[in-house]
Design an enzyme around this catalytic site. Structure first.
Site, PDB file in Angstrom:
ATOM      1  N   TYR A 134       0.744  -1.276  -0.052  1.00  0.00           N
ATOM      2  CA  TYR A 134       0.062   0.059   0.024  1.00  0.00           C
ATOM      3  C   TYR A 134       0.842   1.256   0.112  1.00  0.00           C
ATOM      4  CZ  TYR A 134      -3.611  -3.537   1.065  1.00  0.00           C
ATOM      5  OH  TYR A 134      -4.742  -4.266   0.862  1.00  0.00           O
ATOM      6  N   ASP A 155     -25.804  -1.219  -0.938  1.00  0.00           N
ATOM      7  CA  ASP A 155     -27.206  -0.445  -0.741  1.00  0.00           C
ATOM      8  C   ASP A 155     -27.324   0.854  -0.495  1.00  0.00           C
ATOM      9  OD1 ASP A 155     -28.301  -3.163  -1.890  1.00  0.00           O
ATOM     10  OD2 ASP A 155     -28.957  -3.831   0.198  1.00  0.00           O
ATOM     11  N   HIS A 183      -8.932   1.973  -5.374  1.00  0.00           N
ATOM     12  CA  HIS A 183      -8.331   0.774  -4.715  1.00  0.00           C
ATOM     13  C   HIS A 183      -6.919   1.193  -5.042  1.00  0.00           C
ATOM     14  CE1 HIS A 183     -11.589  -1.575  -3.505  1.00  0.00           C
ATOM     15  NE2 HIS A 183     -12.056  -1.505  -5.066  1.00  0.00           N
ATOM     16  N   ILE A 184      -6.268   1.059  -3.982  1.00  0.00           N
ATOM     17  CA  ILE A 184      -4.641   1.669  -4.020  1.00  0.00           C
ATOM     18  C   ILE A 184      -4.070   0.475  -4.802  1.00  0.00           C
ATOM     19  CG2 ILE A 184      -2.666   2.016  -2.726  1.00  0.00           C
ATOM     20  CD1 ILE A 184      -4.523   3.008  -0.570  1.00  0.00           C
ATOM     21  N   SER A 185      -4.285  -0.767  -4.284  1.00  0.00           N
ATOM     22  CA  SER A 185      -3.616  -1.984  -5.113  1.00  0.00           C
ATOM     23  C   SER A 185      -4.353  -2.434  -6.220  1.00  0.00           C
ATOM     24  CB  SER A 185      -3.230  -3.104  -4.181  1.00  0.00           C
ATOM     25  OG  SER A 185      -4.457  -3.725  -3.860  1.00  0.00           O
ATOM     26  N   HIS A 200     -15.440  -6.574  -1.116  1.00  0.00           N
ATOM     27  CA  HIS A 200     -15.575  -7.787  -1.567  1.00  0.00           C
ATOM     28  C   HIS A 200     -16.551  -8.693  -0.911  1.00  0.00           C
ATOM     29  CE1 HIS A 200     -11.909  -6.638  -3.238  1.00  0.00           C
ATOM     30  NE2 HIS A 200     -11.241  -6.537  -2.117  1.00  0.00           N
ATOM     31  N   ARG A 221     -10.361 -11.053  -4.177  1.00  0.00           N
ATOM     32  CA  ARG A 221     -10.558  -9.830  -4.355  1.00  0.00           C
ATOM     33  C   ARG A 221     -10.812  -9.163  -5.768  1.00  0.00           C
ATOM     34  NH1 ARG A 221      -7.697  -7.953   0.406  1.00  0.00           N
ATOM     35  NH2 ARG A 221      -6.075  -9.457   1.063  1.00  0.00           N
ATOM     36  N   ASN A 264     -12.866   4.269  -1.015  1.00  0.00           N
ATOM     37  CA  ASN A 264     -12.001   3.020  -0.880  1.00  0.00           C
ATOM     38  C   ASN A 264     -12.888   2.002   0.403  1.00  0.00           C
ATOM     39  OD1 ASN A 264     -10.432   0.822  -0.730  1.00  0.00           O
ATOM     40  ND2 ASN A 264      -8.387   2.182  -0.635  1.00  0.00           N
TER      41      ASN A 264
HETATM   42  O1  CA2 Z   1      -6.118  -1.948  -2.652  1.00  0.00           O
HETATM   43  C1  CA2 Z   1      -6.958  -1.233  -1.946  1.00  0.00           C
HETATM   44  O2  CA2 Z   1      -6.964  -0.021  -1.819  1.00  0.00           O
HETATM   45  C2  CA2 Z   1      -7.892  -2.169  -1.270  1.00  0.00           C
HETATM   46  O3  CA2 Z   1      -9.256  -1.839  -1.241  1.00  0.00           O
HETATM   47  C3  CA2 Z   1      -7.521  -2.246   0.030  1.00  0.00           C
HETATM   48  C4  CA2 Z   1      -8.067  -3.312   1.264  1.00  0.00           C
HETATM   49  C5  CA2 Z   1      -8.263  -4.662   0.440  1.00  0.00           C
HETATM   50  O4  CA2 Z   1      -9.011  -5.517   1.150  1.00  0.00           O
HETATM   51  C6  CA2 Z   1      -8.939  -4.664  -0.724  1.00  0.00           C
HETATM   52  O5  CA2 Z   1      -8.956  -5.839  -1.637  1.00  0.00           O
HETATM   53  C7  CA2 Z   1      -7.946  -3.477  -1.844  1.00  0.00           C
HETATM   54  C8  CA2 Z   1      -7.493  -3.457   2.511  1.00  0.00           C
HETATM   55  C9  CA2 Z   1      -7.193  -1.923   3.126  1.00  0.00           C
HETATM   56  C10 CA2 Z   1      -6.324  -2.476   4.345  1.00  0.00           C
HETATM   57  O6  CA2 Z   1      -5.344  -1.396   4.253  1.00  0.00           O
HETATM   58  C11 CA2 Z   1      -4.093  -1.540   5.162  1.00  0.00           C
HETATM   59  C12 CA2 Z   1      -3.227  -0.646   4.883  1.00  0.00           C
HETATM   60  C13 CA2 Z   1      -1.813  -1.039   5.399  1.00  0.00           C
HETATM   61  C14 CA2 Z   1      -1.967  -1.957   6.452  1.00  0.00           C
HETATM   62  C15 CA2 Z   1      -2.797  -3.061   6.469  1.00  0.00           C
HETATM   63  C16 CA2 Z   1      -3.944  -2.693   5.809  1.00  0.00           C
END
Ligand code: CA2
Length: 152
Positions: free
Chosen positions: A26, A90, A103-105, A83, A114, A77
């Protein structure tokens, strides 16, 4: 009375850990950095931003409902709720504001669970895998849609 030029920024569960944990996935920017990135992108077009992050689904739902009367669009986000959450979907669908999903990733290069988003088809904008600068991109695209709708 006219709705102020305001957006709601929603960050879901665990995004408070941005920049603190898992930088390989991230990045090093924090949630505060993300909120500033969105505020700056919105300000370029005369919009202000109300930001909420919560680890509790109901808090996010309440913030989305509140936006119905005083915001013109939502950048979200949803984190892992992307998921899993029909409830969040809703709420977004219920307020009938334009939505930008970020989504960051790149979720499509990660685990199969995902790959499906409950939010995707209620969002008009999707920005995926661009890191935190994707929030600025999503904000600009959302404002384009709002401006287009205002022009009729
Ligand atoms: O890529 C993204 O922005 C996600 O929405 C991030 C979610 C993940 O469940 C999605 O599949 C993709 C997770 C957010 C958790 O963020 C963290 C940041 C730093 C350390 C741990 C978790």
């Amino acid at each position: 009375m006219m709705t102020p030029r305001r957006l709601l920024l929603v960050n879901g569960p665990n995004l408070n850990l941005l920049g603190i944990r898992e930088p390989a996935v991230y990045g090093h920017d924090t949630l505060a950095d993300v909120e500033r990135i969105v505020a700056d992108a919105a300000a370029e077009h005369g919009f202000e931003v109300r930001s909420v992050q919560s680890n509790h689904e109901g808090v996010l739902i309440d913030a989305i409902h509140a936006a119905r009367t005083d915001c013109l669009g939502i950048v979200i986000n949803p984190g892992g709720l992307t998921h899993t959450s029909v409830v969040l979907r809703d709420a977004l669908s219920g307020v009938a504001l334009p939505v930008a999903e970020v989504h960051i990733s790149n979720v499509y290069e990660r685990e199969t669970f995902r790959h499906h988003s409950y939010v995707a088809d209620v969002a008009a904008v999707h920005v995926i895998g661009e890191g935190v600068t994707g929030y600025a991109h999503a904000t600009r695209l959302l404002i384009d849609i709002i401006a287009g709708a205002a022009e009729g």
